[in-house]
Design an enzyme around this catalytic site. Structure first.
Site, short mmCIF file in Angstrom:
data_model
loop_
_atom_site.label_atom_id
_atom_site.label_comp_id
_atom_site.label_asym_id
_atom_site.label_seq_id
_atom_site.Cartn_x
_atom_site.Cartn_y
_atom_site.Cartn_z
N ASP A 140 0.82 -1.21 0.00
CA ASP A 140 0.00 0.00 0.00
C ASP A 140 0.85 1.27 0.00
OD1 ASP A 140 -2.56 -0.77 -0.31
OD2 ASP A 140 -3.28 -0.02 1.61
N ASP A 375 -10.84 -6.87 10.83
CA ASP A 375 -10.64 -8.30 11.01
C ASP A 375 -11.69 -8.91 11.93
OD1 ASP A 375 -9.69 -6.88 13.14
OD2 ASP A 375 -7.67 -7.69 13.09
#
Length: 661
Positions: A140, A375
């Site tokens: 990223d 998550d």
């Protein structure tokens, strides 16, 4: 042979010490009931000093009891799994499914390329059929230095993988292995190969670090791979096209190591980012590429972002069906006819910034968006669709990682987690709402351990501040030392902490480690969770926006040295440190004031009336010794800044003055 085919691939065992824990919990419950009986029967009368402080303390204790109940539910029936790898290998060696392994990085400065490729090389060296292993790096940060490191790793893997297999290398990260392994001088052949591989790794490492330090890719290096041409069009890490390069194509018959064995597929990906599109942080990166015994005993462990495996179907939004059966042959099929370059171009669209617009990605498919702890929310959603999860923690660790080694880094990380966790609890994704009639009630309760981190700060701050100020004021909030009611408090506190220490040591810890754990427990609750709750409130009111802070994975040598010596790292001005220092000084002032009264014997019955409050205040002073050292005694760069000392002293003195006058 047929008999072996019917043997189970794993077994489930109840945890040892389960009965002892249940008995301990029962004793704590009985003791807590006596404490509540005391609180209710001794509430100060209306108009009597300390009435509201007493009621507030009672409410705090009710919350502590509720949170203790939740943790007890989780730990009531823990189970452990044990696998039989030989049976799995014998039965399914040729039919094992293909596995995609995702590795995420976001910043080449705080996540150095050398560290990243060590992770890559370790997963490429898994003891698994390489033709069924695909390794993806999601960058990223869109760093050409990380890409260069990946290119170097793809070459070194041809030597490293057979070396790992031949000598049964553990751990399989080259950096970790060569840092701890001893050269096998007694075996000349192995010693020569060992030295050669180590030298090749050090050379590769030095090249990567030199290029990164230089800050640019030379023209000579850029000619080594066509992928470097992509960075000609990169405006910034937040504004660039999709960069997708297949560095090792596992379908290629020539993609082999030095011994002729096939290599896993290795892919570098920097998904497209444009200012007008939200990139959804780590969850977006994971979607572009598509730890717990107590939880397991309650219906399934939760997903905490790393160190786990998912079925592909669970991340595609599919609901579980009793008739479900994975087609491993189809999932392992590599018979794609396109060339590597054609396949790269076709796949780039999947990582474009507009691909997910008006789709179900981040909602019903993939990792969830709009949450700092995507998550946990993703795992909860998967379980609510009928899928089961299990917790497996083998003796030989399947995953090893790094954690913050400075106090501020750790507190900031927990701030983000606590804010995201409470965001889930206070939304329609709350386990009691989303999981209603879909997952067991005890599993819904289990999630509250994490989801209620943030509000824990309120009761903890109350218990840290109010009893000490009341001690300074001369208001008693606990039973007198001669009263039989004091036995309930002493019993619960002593039993709770003694069991905690014994458990910590039983699992390999030390008394010093346990004491530091208590210290961090307090620091996180009074700073990380407080700012996490504050952030959530500000975002709900529209005064703040979501941000993702990448945790630093490296530290200077002097910082690492202090960490090894267990010296607490401050060194900067932070609101969190101001709160810690203020609370530490507040309790120090109150404790000194109480000692003065005891020693001077101003009030004959002072110790009799305030023994528990003095002990509580003294315990807080003891816990905060590193803060006092950082404020007044340490002179190194890791001490607390003068500005923090001044502000915290003023705040603490002001609180004491208001209390007294």
């Amino acid at each position: 042979m047929a008999k072996d085919d019917n043997l189970p691939l794993f077994e489930t065992k109840l945890a040892k010490g389960r009965i002892l824990f249940q008995f301990y919990s029962l004793l704590i419950f009985v003791g807590t009931c006596f404490i509540f009986a005391y609180r209710l029967s001794h509430i100060p009368a209306i108009g009597e000093p300390g009435r509201w402080a007493w009621i507030g303390l009672f409410c705090s204790e009710l919350w502590f009891c509720f949170y203790w109940f939740v943790t007890t539910v989780v730990r009531w029936n823990p189970i452990y799994r044990n696998t039989f790898k030989d049976r799995l290998s014998h039965r399914y060696e040729k039919a094992l499914p293909g596995i995609d392994i995702f590795v995420c990085t976001a910043d080449p400065v705080i996540e150095p390329p050398v560290m990243v490729i060590n992770t890559i090389l370790s997963v490429m060296a898994y003891d698994y059929p390489p033709e069924k292993l695909n390794v993806y790096l999601s960058d990223d940060g869109a760093s050409e230095f990380t890409f260069y490191a990946m290119l170097e790793a793809s070459r070194f893997s041809k030597i490293w993988l057979p070396f790992c297999k031949k000598f049964k290398v553990e751990p399989r990260s080259p950096e970790a292995y060569f840092r701890t392994a001893v050269e096998p001088l007694g075996e000349p052949v192995m010693a020569k190969e060992w030295s050669t591989v180590k030298m090749l790794y050090e050379d590769m490492k030095n090249r990567i670090e030199s290029i990164t330090k230089l800050g640019r890719i030379s023209e000579e290096i850029s000619k080594e791979h066509k992928g470097f041409n992509e960075w000609i069009l990169v405006a910034s890490p937040r504004d660039h096209q999709t960069i997708l390069q297949i560095l090792i194509d596992g379908r290629d018959s020539e993609a082999v190591d030095i011994q002729g064995r096939p290599l896993p597929t290795l892919v570098y990906l920097a998904r497209e980012k444009r200012p007008q599109y939200h990139h959804h942080f780590k969850a977006g990166a994971m979607n572009a590429m598509m730890e717990m015994p107590g939880y397991d005993g309650n219906g399934g462990s939760c997903y905490i972002g790393t160190g786990c495996f998912h079925r592909r179907e669970t991340l595609s939004g599919q609901k579980y069906s009793k008739n479900f059966k994975a087609d491993w042959k189809r999932l392992s099929n590599r018979s794609v006819k396109e060339s590597t370059s054609v396949l790269e171009e076709k796949c780039k669209v999947l990582a474009s910034s507009s691909y997910e617009e008006n789709s179900q990605w981040g909602k019903e498919m993939g990792l969830k968006y709009d949450c700092a702890v995507e998550d946990l929310l993703t795992g909860l959603s998967i379980q609510c669709r009928g899928w089961k999860s299990i917790y497996f923690n083998p003796e030989r660790k399947g995953f090893l990682g790094v954690a913050p080694i400075t106090l501020l880094q750790s507190l900031v990380q927990h701030k983000r987690w606590s804010e995201g966790d409470f965001h889930i609890f206070a939304s329609r994704n709350c386990p009691f709402v989303l999981g209603y009639k879909k997952i067991p009630l005890k599993l819904q309760l289990s999630y509250c351990i994490y989801l209620l981190w943030a509000p824990n700060c309120l009761t903890t701050l109350y218990y840290v501040i109010v009893p000490s100020l009341c001690l300074l004021r001369g208001i008693s909030l606990f039973p007198h030392i001669s009263s039989s009611w004091v036995l309930a408090f002493v019993f619960v506190i002593f039993l709770h902490r003694t069991y905690s220490l014994g458990e910590f040591i039983r699992f390999g810890g030390t008394f010093k480690g346990w004491w530091n754990d208590q210290r961090m427990w307090l620091y996180k609750r009074t700073t990380s969770y407080f700012f996490g709750l504050l952030d959530y409130i500000l975002k709900r009111l529209g005064f703040s926006k979501s941000a993702f802070v990448v945790t630093t994975k490296v530290a200077d040598d002097d910082v690492s040295q202090r960490y090894e010596q267990e010296v607490m790292e401050f060194g900067t001005s932070s609101p969190m440190f101001t709160i810690l220092a203020t609370l530490a000084l507040l309790n120090a002032f109150c404790f000194l004031g109480a000692l003065k009264r005891v020693i001077a014997n101003v009030e004959i019955l002072f110790w009799e009336r305030f023994a528990l409050q003095i002990l509580l205040c003294g315990l807080l002073v003891l816990i905060n010794l590193p803060v006092y050292q950082g404020l007044f005694f340490r002179k190194d760069v890791a001490s607390l800044p003068t500005s923090v000392t001044f502000k915290s002293t003023m705040f603490a003195l002001l609180a004491c003055a208001i209390t007294l006058y």
